[in-house]
Scaffold this motif. Structure first.
Motif, short mmCIF file in Angstrom:
data_model
loop_
_atom_site.label_atom_id
_atom_site.label_comp_id
_atom_site.label_asym_id
_atom_site.label_seq_id
_atom_site.Cartn_x
_atom_site.Cartn_y
_atom_site.Cartn_z
N ASN A 111 -25.30 -12.28 48.79
CA ASN A 111 -25.20 -11.13 49.70
C ASN A 111 -25.98 -11.46 50.97
O ASN A 111 -27.10 -11.96 50.87
CB ASN A 111 -25.87 -9.90 49.09
CG ASN A 111 -25.35 -9.58 47.72
OD1 ASN A 111 -24.15 -9.46 47.53
ND2 ASN A 111 -26.25 -9.42 46.76
N GLY A 143 -31.83 -8.98 42.24
CA GLY A 143 -30.55 -8.51 42.78
C GLY A 143 -29.96 -7.46 41.86
O GLY A 143 -30.69 -6.74 41.17
N ASN A 144 -28.63 -7.42 41.81
CA ASN A 144 -27.94 -6.39 41.02
C ASN A 144 -27.86 -6.85 39.56
O ASN A 144 -26.84 -7.34 39.10
CB ASN A 144 -26.54 -6.16 41.61
CG ASN A 144 -25.83 -5.01 40.91
OD1 ASN A 144 -26.26 -4.55 39.85
ND2 ASN A 144 -24.74 -4.56 41.50
N GLN A 146 -27.90 -5.11 36.83
CA GLN A 146 -27.04 -4.32 35.94
C GLN A 146 -25.63 -4.93 35.91
O GLN A 146 -25.05 -5.12 34.85
CB GLN A 146 -26.99 -2.86 36.41
CG GLN A 146 -26.38 -1.98 35.34
CD GLN A 146 -26.09 -0.59 35.86
OE1 GLN A 146 -26.76 -0.08 36.74
NE2 GLN A 146 -25.06 0.04 35.31
N ALA A 147 -25.12 -5.27 37.09
CA ALA A 147 -23.79 -5.88 37.14
C ALA A 147 -23.79 -7.23 36.42
O ALA A 147 -22.83 -7.55 35.70
CB ALA A 147 -23.36 -6.05 38.60
N TYR A 171 -37.25 -4.12 38.21
CA TYR A 171 -35.89 -3.63 38.41
C TYR A 171 -35.77 -2.33 37.62
O TYR A 171 -35.86 -2.37 36.38
CB TYR A 171 -34.89 -4.69 37.90
CG TYR A 171 -33.45 -4.33 38.11
CD1 TYR A 171 -32.88 -4.35 39.38
CD2 TYR A 171 -32.65 -3.96 37.04
CE1 TYR A 171 -31.54 -4.02 39.56
CE2 TYR A 171 -31.31 -3.64 37.21
CZ TYR A 171 -30.77 -3.67 38.49
OH TYR A 171 -29.45 -3.35 38.67
N ASN A 280 -33.85 -3.52 47.68
CA ASN A 280 -32.68 -2.96 46.98
C ASN A 280 -33.04 -1.70 46.23
O ASN A 280 -34.19 -1.54 45.79
CB ASN A 280 -32.15 -3.97 45.95
CG ASN A 280 -31.58 -5.21 46.61
OD1 ASN A 280 -31.11 -5.17 47.73
ND2 ASN A 280 -31.62 -6.33 45.90
#
Ligand SMILES: Cc1ncc(COP(=O)(O)O)c(C=O)c1O
Length: 374
Positions: A111, A143-144, A146-147, A171, A280
Motif C-alpha cells: 500500500n 498492516g491489515n 485481519q485480512a 493490532y 492505520n
C-alpha cells in the motif's frame, strides 16, 4: 562564518547505553563470574519475560532476527519446493530467511499509505505451492492482519510475522508477534529493543512449534550429544540476554518517546511538502522508523546532510532488484508501488530521547528547503 550547529544523528545509541551502564555492567559481570555463556539462566528468564511482554505462550531466543524468521518457517513446516508470500520492500533478511529454508519467496506489492502488504493482491500470488505468508510490520506498524488471517485460513497457509521492527506494537490491542503461527523479532542494537550485538527471538502459542525451535537452534539436542534432527547452532548469548533483561522494562517508555517524537514531527511539518506517515485503524505504531516521502528526496537529503542532519533510506531498492531475486515471481509483475516509493522515501532522525529542539531543527531545515525550491 558558518553558524555552529549541534548535529542531529539518525539514531543515538550512546545516550541510552550510558544511562543504563550502572544496571547493565553488574548484569554482565554476573554472567562472566559464572561463566554461563551459552543457554545460561538469563536466557530462560528473558524468554519467560519476553513471552509475557508479548502476551504469548512461548518464546524461543536465537542468534538474530534473520535466524528467527528462518527457523520459525522451518518449525511451521516450510521447506524445499514451497513458496512463501511476503512484501516486496522489506529488508533483504526477510527473503534470505525464506530462501534458507529451501522455499522460494513470492513478492507482493504494498500500500502507498503504510508500505505494508496490499492484501488485495495476495490471492493472485497464491499457487498450489504456497505454504506461508510472512507479513512484515514495516517501520513498526502492523498492516491489515485481519485480512491476512482470513486469506491464510481460507487457503490453509501458515502466518510467520516479521516483527523485527515492531517490538511492542499492537493490532486492535494484541501485540504483533501473536497474530499468526509464530512472530519473529530482531535484537540488533538499533531496534526498539536492541542487544549489545546480534540477537533474535520467536514467540508462539504452539508448544510443538516452540519445541521444534528449541531443537532447531541447538543441534537438534534435547539432551547433550543426542541429535534428533539436522539442525543449527543459533542461540542468544547469555550476555545478550542479560542486557535485554535490563532493557525490556524500559521498552514501553522508549516506544512512547518514539510516538511523542512522531507527534511532534506531525505538528512541526504539517505545512511542509513532505508526505508524513499515518497510523492505520486499530494499529499502535511504534515508529522504529519515521519514513516520509518527498519528490526531491536526493536534493533534500543532501541539503539536510550539509546541516549535519542525518537521514536514512529504508529501503532504496525493492527486493526484486537484489541479485538473488531478479527472477522472482511478483504480484503484480515488477511491483510498481514498491518501485515508485523506493525513489521517494527517506527516514528522518528517530530514537527515544530525541529532543523537541532537535525535531524543530530538522523541521525548520525541511521547510527552508521547500521555500528555497520555489
Ligand atoms: C524487517 C526486518 N526483517 C528482518 C531483519 C533481520 O534481523 P537481524 O538483523 O537481527 O538478522 C531486520 C533487521 O535487520 C528487519 O528490519
Amino acid at each position: 562564518m558558518k553558524a555552529v550547529t549541534v548535529p542531529v544523528p539518525f539514531v543515538d545509541l550512546k545516550t541510552q547505553c550510558n544511562e543504563l551502564t550502572s544496571e547493565i555492567m553488574p548484569a554482565i559481570e554476573n554472567v562472566i563470574r559464572r561463566a554461563a555463556f551459552i543457554l545460561g539462566a538469563e536466557v530462560d528468564e528473558f524468554e519467560e519475560k519476553f513471552a509475557d511482554y508479548c502476551d504469548s505462550g512461548y518464546c524461543v531466543s536465537v542468534a538474530s532476527g534473520t535466524d528467527a524468521i528462518h527457523l520459525a518457517l522451518r518449525a511451521v513446516g516450510v521447506g524445499p519446493g514451497d513458496e512463501v508470500i511476503t512484501a516486496g520492500n522489506s529488508f533483504v533478511a526477510t527473503t534470505f530467511a525464506i530462501s534458507h529454508t529451501g522455499a522460494t519467496p513470492v513478492l507482493v506489492d504494498i500500500n502507498p499509505s503504510d508500505h505494508n502488504l496490499n492484501v488485495n493482491l495476495i490471492e493472485q500470488a497464491i499457487s498450489p505451492k504456497t505454504k506461508a505468508i510472512v507479513p512484515v510490520h514495516l517501520y513498526g506498524q502492523p498492516g491489515n492482519m485481519q485480512a491476512i488471517q482470513e486469506i491464510a485460513e481460507k487457503h490453509g497457509l501458515k502466518i510467520v510475522e516479521d516483527s523485527c521492527q515492531a517490538h511492542g506494537s499492537e493490532y486492535f490491542g494484541k501485540r504483533t508477534g501473536t497474530l499468526g503461527d509464530a512472530g519473529c523479532f530482531s535484537f540488533y542494537p538499533g531496534k526498539n529493543l536492541g542487544a549489545f550485538g546480534d540477537g533474535g527471538a520467536i514467540v508462539t502459542q504452539d508448544p510443538k512449534v516452540a519445541e521444534r525451535l528449541r531443537l532447531l537452534r541447538n543441534y537438534g539436542q534435547r539432551e547433550k550429544n543426542v541429535h534428533s534432527m539436522l539442525a543449527f547452532n543459533s542461540r542468544l548469548d547469555t550476555l545478550q540476554a542479560a542486557v535485554l533483561l535490563v532493557k525490556l522494562p524500559y521498552l514501553d517508555d522508549w516506544n512512547n518517546q518514539r510516538r511523542k517524537a512522531a507527534a511532534l514531527y506531525h505538528q512541526y511539518l504539517a505545512d511542509s511538502e513532505l508526505v508524513l506517515p499515518t497510523e492505520n485503524e486499530g494499529a499502535r505504531h511504534v515508529y522504529h522508523l519515521f519514513v516520509v516521502k518527498h519528490p526531491q528526496r536526493k536534493q533534500l537529503m543532501e541539503y539536510l546532510n550539509q546541516q549535519d542532519i542525518f537521514c536514512g533510506i529504508h529501503y532504496p531498492n525493492p527486493l526484486n532488484q537484489a541479485t538473488p531475486y531478479l527472477d522472482v515471481r511478483s504480484a503484480p509483475n515488477n511491483l510498481p508501488v514498491c518501485t515508485k516509493l523506493a525513489d521517494e522515501i527517506f527516514s528522518l532522525p528517530m530514537f527515544p530521547g530525541i529532543t523537541e529542539s532537535q525535531i524543530q531543527r530538522v523541521s525548520k531545515a525541511i521547510k527552508s528547503f521547500d521555500a528555497s525550491a520555489h
